[in-house]
Design a protein around this motif. Structure first.
Motif, PDB file in Angstrom:
ATOM      1  N   VAL A   1      -2.921   7.886 -31.133  1.00 52.81           N
ATOM      2  CA  VAL A   1      -2.254   7.896 -29.831  1.00 52.81           C
ATOM      3  C   VAL A   1      -0.742   7.877 -30.020  1.00 52.81           C
ATOM      4  O   VAL A   1      -0.008   8.612 -29.341  1.00 52.81           O
ATOM      5  CB  VAL A   1      -2.740   6.707 -28.970  1.00 52.81           C
ATOM      6  N   THR A   2      -0.260   7.065 -30.943  1.00 52.26           N
ATOM      7  CA  THR A   2       1.178   6.998 -31.214  1.00 52.26           C
ATOM      8  C   THR A   2       1.705   8.334 -31.725  1.00 52.26           C
ATOM      9  O   THR A   2       2.758   8.811 -31.286  1.00 52.26           O
ATOM     10  CB  THR A   2       1.476   5.884 -32.229  1.00 52.26           C
ATOM     11  N   SER A   3       0.981   8.955 -32.635  1.00 51.32           N
ATOM     12  CA  SER A   3       1.406  10.252 -33.172  1.00 51.32           C
ATOM     13  C   SER A   3       1.432  11.314 -32.077  1.00 51.32           C
ATOM     14  O   SER A   3       2.367  12.121 -32.010  1.00 51.32           O
ATOM     15  CB  SER A   3       0.472  10.693 -34.287  1.00 51.32           C
ATOM     16  N   PHE A   4       0.431  11.315 -31.229  1.00 54.49           N
ATOM     17  CA  PHE A   4       0.381  12.286 -30.138  1.00 54.49           C
ATOM     18  C   PHE A   4       1.543  12.062 -29.173  1.00 54.49           C
ATOM     19  O   PHE A   4       2.202  13.010 -28.748  1.00 54.49           O
ATOM     20  CB  PHE A   4      -0.964  12.186 -29.408  1.00 54.49           C
ATOM     21  N   GLY A   5       1.823  10.805 -28.839  1.00 57.28           N
ATOM     22  CA  GLY A   5       2.957  10.500 -27.969  1.00 57.28           C
ATOM     23  C   GLY A   5       4.278  10.900 -28.590  1.00 57.28           C
ATOM     24  O   GLY A   5       5.173  11.417 -27.904  1.00 57.28           O
TER      25      GLY A   5
ATOM     26  N   VAL B   1       8.558  17.399 -28.367  1.00 55.76           N
ATOM     27  CA  VAL B   1       8.528  18.686 -27.677  1.00 55.76           C
ATOM     28  C   VAL B   1       9.295  18.622 -26.367  1.00 55.76           C
ATOM     29  O   VAL B   1      10.017  19.556 -26.020  1.00 55.76           O
ATOM     30  CB  VAL B   1       7.057  19.123 -27.429  1.00 55.76           C
ATOM     31  N   ALA B   2       9.168  17.543 -25.616  1.00 56.51           N
ATOM     32  CA  ALA B   2       9.752  17.468 -24.269  1.00 56.51           C
ATOM     33  C   ALA B   2      11.257  17.202 -24.281  1.00 56.51           C
ATOM     34  O   ALA B   2      11.986  17.744 -23.461  1.00 56.51           O
ATOM     35  CB  ALA B   2       9.044  16.373 -23.477  1.00 56.51           C
ATOM     36  N   VAL B   3      11.741  16.362 -25.180  1.00 54.85           N
ATOM     37  CA  VAL B   3      13.151  15.968 -25.137  1.00 54.85           C
ATOM     38  C   VAL B   3      14.108  17.127 -25.379  1.00 54.85           C
ATOM     39  O   VAL B   3      15.081  17.284 -24.636  1.00 54.85           O
ATOM     40  CB  VAL B   3      13.400  14.788 -26.124  1.00 54.85           C
ATOM     41  N   PRO B   4      13.889  18.012 -26.353  1.00 54.21           N
ATOM     42  CA  PRO B   4      14.836  19.110 -26.533  1.00 54.21           C
ATOM     43  C   PRO B   4      14.890  20.071 -25.336  1.00 54.21           C
ATOM     44  O   PRO B   4      15.909  20.712 -25.118  1.00 54.21           O
ATOM     45  CB  PRO B   4      14.330  19.845 -27.771  1.00 54.21           C
TER      46      PRO B   4
END
Length: 57
Positions: free
Chosen positions: A41-45, A51-54
């Motif tokens: 779960v941590t790796s997926f988050g 992906v989202a921040v850039p």
């Protein structure tokens, strides 16, 4: 083929078994399953954040 050599299908099965991960800790320990699942779960988050921040700039 010698008498002591397994048939080709048997050799392939033996190779697959040797490459498969040992799942005995997963089956035996509830705490290990929790630890492993929380790591996934941590790796997926982290991946989603990466992906989202850039794209927000």
């Amino acid at each position: 083929m010698n008498d002591d050599e397994p048939p080709p299908a048997g050799r392939a099965r033996t190779l697959l078994r040797s490459l498969a991960p040992d799942l005995s800790p997963w089956r035996a320990s509830r705490d290990f399953r929790y630890l492993w699942t929380s790591g996934c779960v941590t790796s997926f988050g982290s991946f989603l954040t990466y992906v989202a921040v850039p794209t927000c700039h």
